[in-house]
Design a protein around this motif. Sequence first.
Motif, PDB file in Angstrom:
ATOM      1  N   LEU A  47       0.836  -1.191   0.000  1.00 18.79           N
ATOM      2  CA  LEU A  47       0.000   0.000   0.000  1.00 18.79           C
ATOM      3  C   LEU A  47       0.874   1.245   0.000  1.00 18.79           C
ATOM      4  O   LEU A  47       0.585   2.229  -0.708  1.00 18.79           O
ATOM      5  N   ALA A  48       1.956   1.223   0.783  1.00 19.74           N
ATOM      6  CA  ALA A  48       2.862   2.363   0.826  1.00 19.74           C
ATOM      7  C   ALA A  48       3.469   2.641  -0.546  1.00 19.74           C
ATOM      8  O   ALA A  48       3.623   3.800  -0.945  1.00 19.74           O
ATOM      9  N   ALA A  49       3.798   1.590  -1.283  1.00 21.72           N
ATOM     10  CA  ALA A  49       4.383   1.776  -2.612  1.00 21.72           C
ATOM     11  C   ALA A  49       3.406   2.490  -3.541  1.00 21.72           C
ATOM     12  O   ALA A  49       3.790   3.393  -4.296  1.00 21.72           O
ATOM     13  N   ILE A 244     -14.112   1.973   5.192  1.00 26.23           N
ATOM     14  CA  ILE A 244     -14.009   0.995   4.112  1.00 26.23           C
ATOM     15  C   ILE A 244     -13.914  -0.411   4.688  1.00 26.23           C
ATOM     16  O   ILE A 244     -13.389  -0.629   5.781  1.00 26.23           O
ATOM     17  N   GLY A 245     -14.425  -1.371   3.932  1.00 28.80           N
ATOM     18  CA  GLY A 245     -14.342  -2.763   4.351  1.00 28.80           C
ATOM     19  C   GLY A 245     -15.085  -3.673   3.405  1.00 28.80           C
ATOM     20  O   GLY A 245     -15.779  -3.226   2.486  1.00 28.80           O
ATOM     21  N   ARG A 281     -13.192  -9.758   2.490  1.00 33.00           N
ATOM     22  CA  ARG A 281     -13.144 -10.157   3.893  1.00 33.00           C
ATOM     23  C   ARG A 281     -12.424  -9.075   4.715  1.00 33.00           C
ATOM     24  O   ARG A 281     -12.621  -7.893   4.475  1.00 33.00           O
ATOM     25  N   HIS A 282     -11.635  -9.452   5.694  1.00 31.35           N
ATOM     26  CA  HIS A 282     -11.175  -8.484   6.687  1.00 31.35           C
ATOM     27  C   HIS A 282     -10.048  -7.574   6.214  1.00 31.35           C
ATOM     28  O   HIS A 282     -10.058  -6.376   6.481  1.00 31.35           O
ATOM     29  N   GLU A 283      -9.051  -8.122   5.533  1.00 34.00           N
ATOM     30  CA  GLU A 283      -7.890  -7.324   5.149  1.00 34.00           C
ATOM     31  C   GLU A 283      -8.055  -6.829   3.715  1.00 34.00           C
ATOM     32  O   GLU A 283      -7.589  -7.447   2.765  1.00 34.00           O
ATOM     33  N   LEU A 284      -8.687  -5.689   3.595  1.00 36.71           N
ATOM     34  CA  LEU A 284      -9.055  -5.173   2.283  1.00 36.71           C
ATOM     35  C   LEU A 284      -7.835  -4.944   1.391  1.00 36.71           C
ATOM     36  O   LEU A 284      -7.892  -5.187   0.180  1.00 36.71           O
ATOM     37  N   PHE A 285      -6.715  -4.516   1.969  1.00 36.17           N
ATOM     38  CA  PHE A 285      -5.535  -4.218   1.150  1.00 36.17           C
ATOM     39  C   PHE A 285      -4.700  -5.465   0.868  1.00 36.17           C
ATOM     40  O   PHE A 285      -3.642  -5.374   0.226  1.00 36.17           O
ATOM     41  N   ASN A 286      -5.170  -6.623   1.328  1.00 37.68           N
ATOM     42  CA  ASN A 286      -4.582  -7.911   0.960  1.00 37.68           C
ATOM     43  C   ASN A 286      -5.616  -8.793   0.273  1.00 37.68           C
ATOM     44  O   ASN A 286      -5.433 -10.006   0.190  1.00 37.68           O
ATOM     45  N   GLU A 287      -6.669  -8.193  -0.201  1.00 42.20           N
ATOM     46  CA  GLU A 287      -7.758  -8.926  -0.835  1.00 42.20           C
ATOM     47  C   GLU A 287      -7.537  -9.048  -2.349  1.00 42.20           C
ATOM     48  O   GLU A 287      -6.654  -8.393  -2.919  1.00 42.20           O
ATOM     49  N   THR A 288      -8.357  -9.853  -2.988  1.00 41.62           N
ATOM     50  CA  THR A 288      -8.242 -10.021  -4.434  1.00 41.62           C
ATOM     51  C   THR A 288      -8.599  -8.746  -5.183  1.00 41.62           C
ATOM     52  O   THR A 288      -8.178  -8.560  -6.325  1.00 41.62           O
ATOM     53  N   ALA A 293      -9.510  -1.126  -4.291  1.00 38.15           N
ATOM     54  CA  ALA A 293      -9.618  -0.487  -2.979  1.00 38.15           C
ATOM     55  C   ALA A 293      -8.519   0.568  -2.796  1.00 38.15           C
ATOM     56  O   ALA A 293      -8.765   1.650  -2.252  1.00 38.15           O
ATOM     57  N   THR A 294      -7.311   0.260  -3.250  1.00 35.03           N
ATOM     58  CA  THR A 294      -6.210   1.207  -3.140  1.00 35.03           C
ATOM     59  C   THR A 294      -6.454   2.438  -3.994  1.00 35.03           C
ATOM     60  O   THR A 294      -6.222   3.572  -3.556  1.00 35.03           O
ATOM     61  N   GLN A 295      -6.937   2.236  -5.213  1.00 32.19           N
ATOM     62  CA  GLN A 295      -7.219   3.375  -6.085  1.00 32.19           C
ATOM     63  C   GLN A 295      -8.325   4.245  -5.513  1.00 32.19           C
ATOM     64  O   GLN A 295      -8.254   5.480  -5.565  1.00 32.19           O
ATOM     65  N   ASP A 296      -9.333   3.612  -4.957  1.00 32.05           N
ATOM     66  CA  ASP A 296     -10.423   4.372  -4.331  1.00 32.05           C
ATOM     67  C   ASP A 296      -9.892   5.209  -3.164  1.00 32.05           C
ATOM     68  O   ASP A 296     -10.314   6.355  -2.964  1.00 32.05           O
ATOM     69  N   LEU A 297      -8.977   4.641  -2.398  1.00 27.80           N
ATOM     70  CA  LEU A 297      -8.374   5.379  -1.283  1.00 27.80           C
ATOM     71  C   LEU A 297      -7.615   6.599  -1.807  1.00 27.80           C
ATOM     72  O   LEU A 297      -7.740   7.713  -1.262  1.00 27.80           O
TER      73      LEU A 297
END
Length: 319
Positions: A47-49, A244-245, A281-288, A293-297
Amino acid sequence: MHYQPDWLERPDAARLRVHRWHPDSPPRATLLISHGMAEHAQRYQRLAASCTEEGYQVVALDQRGHGASAACGQLGHFADQHGWRAVIDDLGALLKQVRREQPTLPICLLGHSMGSYISQGLLLQQPAAADALILSGSNAHPPWLSRLARFGASIEGQLRGWQQPALTVERLSFGQFNRQFHPNRTRADWLSRDPLEVDQYLNDPLCGFACSARLWHDLFGGLLEIADPIALQRLPASLPVLIIGGDADPVSAGDGLKKLCRRLQHAGLERVELRLYPGARHELFNETNRAQATQDLLDWLVQALPAATQHQENQNVQA
């Protein structure tokens, strides 16, 4: 992107690991990450990258009892006394340090799961500390349930020892989360639909450990604090908040994120936005669907931190 490890020295002699990811150009804003239970901040490197590519610097702290910070204490244990206050003060100290270093940059606080509760706790103590707030994998824990769970953690602490793993509480929380995805491939299927991400979590010695009875007791006490409707009115009405979730996240089962959104709106916050991702599921930034989700953020940050956009434009003109 440039990675810089650091340490945060605390008054009680705790040394906490800080992770910093810098963009190649002058940063437009800071994203300060507060991670979840039984994990650590380096798991947010991907996510940081993505964020540094867009000009944001990212700073994250290994909470007490987590990651490299656990080298100065016990893995899965905040403190023998006043642990909730300690983790809030730790995050606040890091935020103040970042603000001192670059006072003109906006700061967005991103808290995931347990980190989302700590982030809310910090802002109740220091309402103007951050310029925006993102709550990931969070929940609006009912106060009656927090009281009951805190009592259970207290009983377990008295019977087995406060520093010992709270196995019963663990079984009634994480164990129940995983049951929703039977048949299970692993004990951590509830985290993500991506089997590679789940396996990396399970193979990481700094993830998936059982936390102490004291930590659970601290956490449930903190959940009671951030559910107080009077305390929530301290938050600035203009604070931009993104919730988010995944709609299959068992942590927020029963429309927990919608209830959290309503809780903050009832407290007077005028800029609360909720985004739910089907099947996640729970870890949105490790999801498929982590790319979306990252772009939306990133898109939301541009709207939530207009000063960051102006700062970047000024840097481009000066260049």
